[in-house]
Scaffold this motif. Sequence first.
Motif, mmCIF file in Angstrom:
data_model
loop_
_atom_site.group_PDB
_atom_site.id
_atom_site.type_symbol
_atom_site.label_atom_id
_atom_site.label_comp_id
_atom_site.label_asym_id
_atom_site.label_seq_id
_atom_site.Cartn_x
_atom_site.Cartn_y
_atom_site.Cartn_z
ATOM 1 N N HIS A 101 85.477 44.369 37.211
ATOM 2 C CA HIS A 101 85.246 45.274 38.347
ATOM 3 C C HIS A 101 85.357 46.734 37.895
ATOM 4 O O HIS A 101 84.511 47.569 38.235
ATOM 5 N N ASP A 102 86.390 47.029 37.115
ATOM 6 C CA ASP A 102 86.595 48.402 36.651
ATOM 7 C C ASP A 102 85.459 48.854 35.735
ATOM 8 O O ASP A 102 84.978 49.987 35.830
ATOM 9 N N ALA A 103 85.023 47.951 34.839
ATOM 10 C CA ALA A 103 83.937 48.287 33.908
ATOM 11 C C ALA A 103 82.637 48.540 34.673
ATOM 12 O O ALA A 103 81.909 49.505 34.393
ATOM 13 N N ALA A 104 82.337 47.673 35.639
ATOM 14 C CA ALA A 104 81.114 47.839 36.435
ATOM 15 C C ALA A 104 81.156 49.137 37.238
ATOM 16 O O ALA A 104 80.146 49.850 37.354
ATOM 17 N N ALA A 105 82.327 49.470 37.773
ATOM 18 C CA ALA A 105 82.468 50.710 38.543
ATOM 19 C C ALA A 105 82.239 51.931 37.650
ATOM 20 O O ALA A 105 81.580 52.901 38.066
ATOM 21 N N ARG A 106 82.761 51.891 36.425
ATOM 22 C CA ARG A 106 82.559 53.005 35.487
ATOM 23 C C ARG A 106 81.083 53.180 35.154
ATOM 24 O O ARG A 106 80.564 54.298 35.112
ATOM 25 N N LEU A 107 80.394 52.066 34.926
ATOM 26 C CA LEU A 107 78.971 52.141 34.579
ATOM 27 C C LEU A 107 78.135 52.612 35.768
ATOM 28 O O LEU A 107 77.179 53.376 35.596
ATOM 29 N N LYS A 108 78.491 52.171 36.959
ATOM 30 C CA LYS A 108 77.769 52.654 38.146
ATOM 31 C C LYS A 108 77.948 54.163 38.312
ATOM 32 O O LYS A 108 77.019 54.886 38.699
ATOM 33 N N ALA A 109 79.140 54.641 37.987
ATOM 34 C CA ALA A 109 79.391 56.078 38.078
ATOM 35 C C ALA A 109 78.559 56.855 37.053
ATOM 36 O O ALA A 109 78.273 58.041 37.249
ATOM 37 N N LYS A 110 78.149 56.165 35.983
ATOM 38 C CA LYS A 110 77.306 56.799 34.959
ATOM 39 C C LYS A 110 75.815 56.650 35.259
ATOM 40 O O LYS A 110 74.980 57.057 34.457
ATOM 41 N N GLY A 111 75.493 56.008 36.375
ATOM 42 C CA GLY A 111 74.097 55.888 36.781
ATOM 43 C C GLY A 111 73.481 54.525 36.594
ATOM 44 O O GLY A 111 72.260 54.377 36.675
ATOM 45 N N MET A 112 74.293 53.494 36.380
ATOM 46 C CA MET A 112 73.751 52.150 36.168
ATOM 47 C C MET A 112 73.007 51.651 37.403
ATOM 48 O O MET A 112 73.545 51.623 38.502
ATOM 49 N N LYS A 113 71.763 51.220 37.195
ATOM 50 C CA LYS A 113 70.952 50.625 38.253
ATOM 51 C C LYS A 113 70.643 49.156 37.966
ATOM 52 O O LYS A 113 70.261 48.404 38.857
ATOM 53 N N LYS A 114 70.785 48.741 36.693
ATOM 54 C CA LYS A 114 70.514 47.367 36.261
ATOM 55 C C LYS A 114 71.619 46.958 35.299
ATOM 56 O O LYS A 114 72.214 47.813 34.644
ATOM 57 N N LEU A 115 71.860 45.628 35.187
ATOM 58 C CA LEU A 115 72.951 45.164 34.332
ATOM 59 C C LEU A 115 72.534 43.980 33.468
ATOM 60 O O LEU A 115 71.897 43.041 33.953
ATOM 61 N N ILE A 116 72.904 44.034 32.189
ATOM 62 C CA ILE A 116 72.843 42.876 31.296
ATOM 63 C C ILE A 116 74.282 42.405 31.110
ATOM 64 O O ILE A 116 75.118 43.149 30.586
ATOM 65 N N PHE A 117 74.565 41.188 31.561
ATOM 66 C CA PHE A 117 75.915 40.628 31.492
ATOM 67 C C PHE A 117 75.911 39.537 30.419
ATOM 68 O O PHE A 117 75.229 38.528 30.550
ATOM 69 N N ASP A 118 76.669 39.749 29.359
ATOM 70 C CA ASP A 118 76.615 38.900 28.163
ATOM 71 C C ASP A 118 77.773 37.914 28.152
ATOM 72 O O ASP A 118 78.939 38.294 27.962
ATOM 73 N N LEU A 119 77.459 36.622 28.337
ATOM 74 C CA LEU A 119 78.457 35.552 28.267
ATOM 75 C C LEU A 119 78.211 34.635 27.068
ATOM 76 O O LEU A 119 78.721 33.510 27.035
ATOM 77 N N ARG A 120 77.469 35.108 26.091
ATOM 78 C CA ARG A 120 77.250 34.289 24.893
ATOM 79 C C ARG A 120 78.564 34.110 24.135
ATOM 80 O O ARG A 120 79.369 35.030 24.036
ATOM 81 N N ASP A 121 78.756 32.909 23.616
ATOM 82 C CA ASP A 121 79.952 32.570 22.828
ATOM 83 C C ASP A 121 81.240 32.692 23.627
ATOM 84 O O ASP A 121 82.331 32.758 23.052
ATOM 85 N N ASN A 122 81.143 32.706 24.948
ATOM 86 C CA ASN A 122 82.319 32.743 25.820
ATOM 87 C C ASN A 122 82.655 31.314 26.214
ATOM 88 O O ASN A 122 81.932 30.684 26.993
ATOM 89 N N GLY A 123 83.760 30.803 25.678
ATOM 90 C CA GLY A 123 84.130 29.409 25.890
ATOM 91 C C GLY A 123 84.831 29.117 27.194
ATOM 92 O O GLY A 123 85.219 27.979 27.447
ATOM 93 N N GLY A 124 85.000 30.133 28.051
ATOM 94 C CA GLY A 124 85.567 29.881 29.374
ATOM 95 C C GLY A 124 86.989 30.386 29.499
ATOM 96 O O GLY A 124 87.406 31.333 28.824
ATOM 97 N N GLY A 125 87.761 29.735 30.370
ATOM 98 C CA GLY A 125 89.131 30.160 30.630
ATOM 99 C C GLY A 125 89.490 29.955 32.090
ATOM 100 O O GLY A 125 89.251 28.884 32.654
#
Length: 523
Positions: free
Chosen positions: A215-239
């Motif tokens: 949430h914090d990371a997305a908020a920071r990027l939106k404040a920088k002008g983010m209009k689109k997002l690439i969300f990378d879950l490669r090699d993420n084994g879960g949790g």
Amino acid sequence: MNRKYAFIYPVLLMIFLAIGLLLGARLNQPEPQAVSGNYSKMQEIITLLDREYVDSIESKKLFEKTISDMLHELDPHSNYIPYEDLQAMNEQIDGKFGGIGIRFAIIRDTLCVTNVIPNSPSFGMGVLAGDKILMIDGKSIAHKKIRNDDVMAKLKGEPNTKVKIQLYRNKKKIEKTIVRGVIPIPSIVCAQMLDEKTGYIRLDNFSVSSAEEFHDAAARLKAKGMKKLIFDLRDNGGGVLDGAVKIADEFLPEGRKIVIIKGKKFLSTTRFARAGGLLEKTPLVLLINENSASASEIVAGAIQDNDRGMIIGRRSFGKGLVQQDFSLSDKSDLRLTIARYYTPSGRCIQKPFGESYEDYYHSNEKRRDNGEYFTPDSSVFKNATKFKTLKGRIVYDGGGIMPDIFVPLDTSNSTLYYLTLRYSGVFQQVAFDFVANKRNSWSSIQEFTRTFDTPEPLIKKLIVEGEKLKIPFDAADFARSEELIKHVMKAEIARQLFIEEGYFFIVASYDKEVQSALRFLER
């Protein structure tokens, strides 16, 4: 008279209730012989082995292996975790540990500080990136065959305990006594703008803190002008499952299904999105691959089934089981599968586990050998059940999440020479040497990316250092891999300067899946 004895009735009621509960519990208990018989037999066999077997055995180790093998007969994800292994596993789940707050690398048998975590105990005591650690608690570790695990065991410990280290800096030895603190383990390793409108977030695992980090990371990027997002879950084994639900909730409008959880003793539960998600209107591409599992697949399934974004990459691992931890009397842990989860359309993406435990966990090697890393294999869903997404697209159960756009594994510039260099540690070694007197030369990742190109002398040094490690130069392989070698060298230097964020930001510039995602979002 009634008022005088009125207090007796509640007391009698409590007594009868207690008797009823006790009788009910005893009636529901299995016969003592049924409970203890098999355990006694197992204990008897191990005692006989310990006493009579031709060679000496470690009875505790054998007993624990017997428990693990028994659990693996049920499913590959139920597991026994000895107490001594539990702390490291819980650190990843909790997203923190007790330590001094440095990142290090073992280079030429010397423990080198590559980064110091801001506001950590080491930061407060003046430890600097580039320092070399010669001694820990009075014991020399310099120029000895040391391993990462050995170093971690010496530097980690309970918060508010002390550790003494001897540093080597500018040809001087410096003594430091550092009080350990609580060190966070970030699950988000990169959150940057790739261009003026497109943000990139890479999540390595799902810990207790992941949803808040996201949430914090997305908020920071939106404040920088983010209009689109690439969300990378490669090699993420879960949790942590709850982290996956909360992150998926950021993308989905109120009332949309995120995940359904069902088990024999587990009360069936459906988790729905709430109002106010930070990214409900943000165009999304989600990246997955063969190592994206469990909580990663919950997020991917929720996005795909709700037609909320585009899934790009390769078929995910296929883990659709939910585990719960049960603490045992000796502080060891039983991690037991208690439920299955289902995506919003109703599919369970757990792949078959009829094969052996080892085969199950090495099934990705079979995918690679069958060519599935390079061409999508629809035959894995030949006997699967069809489901429909919110907009009526066909999706399948029983074998992970199949991406909407397949991107083959990129091996075009990979050669044996490059791979040998890559896994030798020589890139890291050369990068550490290179930044020794340049750590303050770039103020940001963006400035470094824009102004730095890997110079030829640095590549020549890489070749020479490789030869010192008995990696002979291969001219033909080098010619094919030269561009890749330069990219990786730049990424490793960025890692030295800006930790993992720098590394993955550079990698994104030539990563085929990321580039495919950018092209899709430009449509």
